[in-house]
Design a protein around this motif. Sequence first.
Motif, PDB file in Angstrom:
ATOM      1  N   TYR A  60     -15.982  63.828 -16.481  1.00 31.57           N
ATOM      2  CA  TYR A  60     -15.134  63.246 -15.451  1.00 31.57           C
ATOM      3  C   TYR A  60     -15.431  61.750 -15.327  1.00 31.57           C
ATOM      4  N   PHE A  61     -14.372  60.963 -15.338  1.00 29.48           N
ATOM      5  CA  PHE A  61     -14.487  59.511 -15.203  1.00 29.48           C
ATOM      6  C   PHE A  61     -13.750  59.047 -13.951  1.00 29.48           C
ATOM      7  N   CYS A  62     -14.368  58.115 -13.236  1.00 28.89           N
ATOM      8  CA  CYS A  62     -13.621  57.398 -12.215  1.00 28.89           C
ATOM      9  C   CYS A  62     -13.166  56.072 -12.811  1.00 28.89           C
ATOM     10  N   ALA A  63     -12.069  55.567 -12.315  1.00 31.49           N
ATOM     11  CA  ALA A  63     -11.556  54.276 -12.757  1.00 31.49           C
ATOM     12  C   ALA A  63     -11.073  53.501 -11.542  1.00 31.49           C
ATOM     13  N   GLU A  64     -11.286  52.191 -11.553  1.00 29.94           N
ATOM     14  CA  GLU A  64     -10.867  51.336 -10.455  1.00 29.94           C
ATOM     15  C   GLU A  64      -9.922  50.253 -10.955  1.00 29.94           C
ATOM     16  N   LYS A  65      -9.016  49.882 -10.088  1.00 30.69           N
ATOM     17  CA  LYS A  65      -8.135  48.759 -10.367  1.00 30.69           C
ATOM     18  C   LYS A  65      -8.395  47.683  -9.327  1.00 30.69           C
ATOM     19  N   ARG A  66      -8.559  46.475  -9.792  1.00 29.44           N
ATOM     20  CA  ARG A  66      -8.842  45.395  -8.864  1.00 29.44           C
ATOM     21  C   ARG A  66      -7.565  44.787  -8.339  1.00 29.44           C
ATOM     22  N   ARG A  67      -7.631  44.286  -7.118  1.00 29.55           N
ATOM     23  CA  ARG A  67      -6.433  43.790  -6.433  1.00 29.55           C
ATOM     24  C   ARG A  67      -5.805  42.627  -7.191  1.00 29.55           C
ATOM     25  N   ASP A  68      -6.614  41.865  -7.933  1.00 30.38           N
ATOM     26  CA  ASP A  68      -6.078  40.705  -8.628  1.00 30.38           C
ATOM     27  C   ASP A  68      -5.507  41.054 -10.001  1.00 30.38           C
ATOM     28  N   LYS A 117     -18.908  51.290  -1.208  1.00 35.48           N
ATOM     29  CA  LYS A 117     -18.247  51.283  -2.514  1.00 35.48           C
ATOM     30  C   LYS A 117     -18.555  52.555  -3.300  1.00 35.48           C
ATOM     31  N   HIS A 118     -18.207  53.657  -2.705  1.00 35.19           N
ATOM     32  CA  HIS A 118     -18.513  54.960  -3.286  1.00 35.19           C
ATOM     33  C   HIS A 118     -17.280  55.834  -3.279  1.00 35.19           C
ATOM     34  N   LEU A 119     -17.128  56.551  -4.369  1.00 33.79           N
ATOM     35  CA  LEU A 119     -15.990  57.439  -4.581  1.00 33.79           C
ATOM     36  C   LEU A 119     -16.538  58.797  -4.982  1.00 33.79           C
ATOM     37  N   SER A 120     -15.971  59.869  -4.472  1.00 33.24           N
ATOM     38  CA  SER A 120     -16.419  61.188  -4.917  1.00 33.24           C
ATOM     39  C   SER A 120     -15.220  62.088  -5.186  1.00 33.24           C
ATOM     40  N   LEU A 121     -15.446  63.021  -6.085  1.00 35.67           N
ATOM     41  CA  LEU A 121     -14.448  64.033  -6.422  1.00 35.67           C
ATOM     42  C   LEU A 121     -15.058  65.384  -6.101  1.00 35.67           C
ATOM     43  N   GLN A 122     -14.401  66.124  -5.246  1.00 40.18           N
ATOM     44  CA  GLN A 122     -14.864  67.451  -4.886  1.00 40.18           C
ATOM     45  C   GLN A 122     -13.931  68.478  -5.519  1.00 40.18           C
ATOM     46  N   ILE A 123     -14.514  69.434  -6.216  1.00 36.88           N
ATOM     47  CA  ILE A 123     -13.747  70.512  -6.835  1.00 36.88           C
ATOM     48  C   ILE A 123     -14.139  71.808  -6.148  1.00 36.88           C
ATOM     49  N   ALA A 124     -13.181  72.469  -5.557  1.00 37.35           N
ATOM     50  CA  ALA A 124     -13.447  73.725  -4.859  1.00 37.35           C
ATOM     51  C   ALA A 124     -13.405  74.892  -5.831  1.00 37.35           C
ATOM     52  N   ALA A 125     -14.293  75.875  -5.578  1.00 36.88           N
ATOM     53  CA  ALA A 125     -14.302  77.106  -6.376  1.00 36.88           C
ATOM     54  C   ALA A 125     -14.258  76.789  -7.867  1.00 36.88           C
ATOM     55  N   THR A 126     -15.272  76.108  -8.339  1.00 37.04           N
ATOM     56  CA  THR A 126     -15.299  75.606  -9.710  1.00 37.04           C
ATOM     57  C   THR A 126     -15.138  76.751 -10.710  1.00 37.04           C
ATOM     58  N   GLN A 127     -14.325  76.505 -11.717  1.00 35.59           N
ATOM     59  CA  GLN A 127     -14.009  77.495 -12.745  1.00 35.59           C
ATOM     60  C   GLN A 127     -14.506  77.026 -14.115  1.00 35.59           C
ATOM     61  N   PRO A 128     -14.688  77.942 -15.049  1.00 35.90           N
ATOM     62  CA  PRO A 128     -15.138  77.523 -16.392  1.00 35.90           C
ATOM     63  C   PRO A 128     -14.239  76.465 -17.019  1.00 35.90           C
ATOM     64  N   GLY A 129     -12.957  76.526 -16.724  1.00 36.43           N
ATOM     65  CA  GLY A 129     -12.027  75.535 -17.269  1.00 36.43           C
ATOM     66  C   GLY A 129     -12.213  74.151 -16.697  1.00 36.43           C
ATOM     67  N   ASP A 130     -13.040  74.020 -15.673  1.00 38.20           N
ATOM     68  CA  ASP A 130     -13.333  72.701 -15.107  1.00 38.20           C
ATOM     69  C   ASP A 130     -14.418  71.976 -15.898  1.00 38.20           C
ATOM     70  N   CYS A 186     -19.273  58.558  -7.856  1.00 38.75           N
ATOM     71  CA  CYS A 186     -19.014  57.345  -8.625  1.00 38.75           C
ATOM     72  C   CYS A 186     -19.231  56.146  -7.701  1.00 38.75           C
ATOM     73  N   ALA A 187     -20.009  55.191  -8.155  1.00 43.94           N
ATOM     74  CA  ALA A 187     -20.172  53.934  -7.438  1.00 43.94           C
ATOM     75  C   ALA A 187     -19.335  52.883  -8.147  1.00 43.94           C
ATOM     76  N   TYR A 188     -18.460  52.227  -7.411  1.00 44.13           N
ATOM     77  CA  TYR A 188     -17.650  51.201  -8.061  1.00 44.13           C
ATOM     78  C   TYR A 188     -18.204  49.822  -7.732  1.00 44.13           C
ATOM     79  N   SER A 189     -17.733  48.860  -8.503  1.00 42.76           N
ATOM     80  CA  SER A 189     -18.461  47.586  -8.528  1.00 42.76           C
ATOM     81  C   SER A 189     -17.859  46.498  -7.656  1.00 42.76           C
ATOM     82  N   ASN A 190     -16.557  46.571  -7.397  1.00 45.41           N
ATOM     83  CA  ASN A 190     -15.899  45.402  -6.826  1.00 45.41           C
ATOM     84  C   ASN A 190     -15.222  45.744  -5.513  1.00 45.41           C
ATOM     85  N   SER A 191     -15.581  45.041  -4.450  1.00 45.69           N
ATOM     86  CA  SER A 191     -14.978  45.309  -3.148  1.00 45.69           C
ATOM     87  C   SER A 191     -13.496  44.958  -3.116  1.00 45.69           C
TER      88      SER A 191
END
Lengths: 113, 114
Positions: A88-96, A71-84, A23-28
């Motif tokens: 998947y969405f990333c979400a960011e909250k800005r400091r302001d 400005k990059h975020l990643s999610l790593q899932i180990a030993a991926t299962q069918p239930g995975d 996921c690439a986020y937009s705001n530093s």
Amino acid sequence: GESVGLHLPTLSVQEGDNSIINCAYSNSASDYFIWYKQESGKGPQFIIDIRSNMDKRQGQRVTVLLNKTVKHLSLQIAATQPGDSAVYFCAEKRRDSSYKLIFGSGTRLLVRP
Amino acid sequence: SAVISQKPSRDICQRGTSLTIQCQVDSQVTMMFWYRQQPGQSLTLIATANQGSEATYESGFVIDKFPISRPNLTFSTLTVSNMSPEDSSIYLCSVGLSVLNEQYFGPGTRLTVT
């Protein structure tokens, strides 16, 4: 159930392999990030979060990595299962903002048996 | 976390009518939010439901179209007024555990407008 994310980028992985969703986020100025999993016909499910003063955080079978330089975020899932299998969405909250989350466009994960 | 329920889970409505969606939480929460998820899209914040005062709407969303109530710390409603087919979406309630900034979502209401 009704599908969401019909036109999303898709990551296909073999069951048992590791998955990496990016996921690439937009705001530093963003200082808080969450990964959500959304299965077909359901609301988004909180997976893991990370604050901007951290580079890495681990949960059960999941790891989130934050690279503030690019400005990059990643999610790593180990030993991926069918239930995975889900969107998947990333979400960011800005400091302001004390609460407003801005969601990324999502990635569909398909797990091959 | 919190257990969040929404009613109805889905509905098919005729254009020009209105639908009120309910969101119930199993514990008192400070912040409640309403999101829209259009088909094949991500989530967009509609408004923050404020207890005891008017909701705070995001750009592009107005009170006349999406009136919101929040009579207490566990319940909120969103009304989709004068519906058109473009309002066909999933509408999601979320709650904020404000200290940690985590937000948890309800199961959503799938609305189809014909």
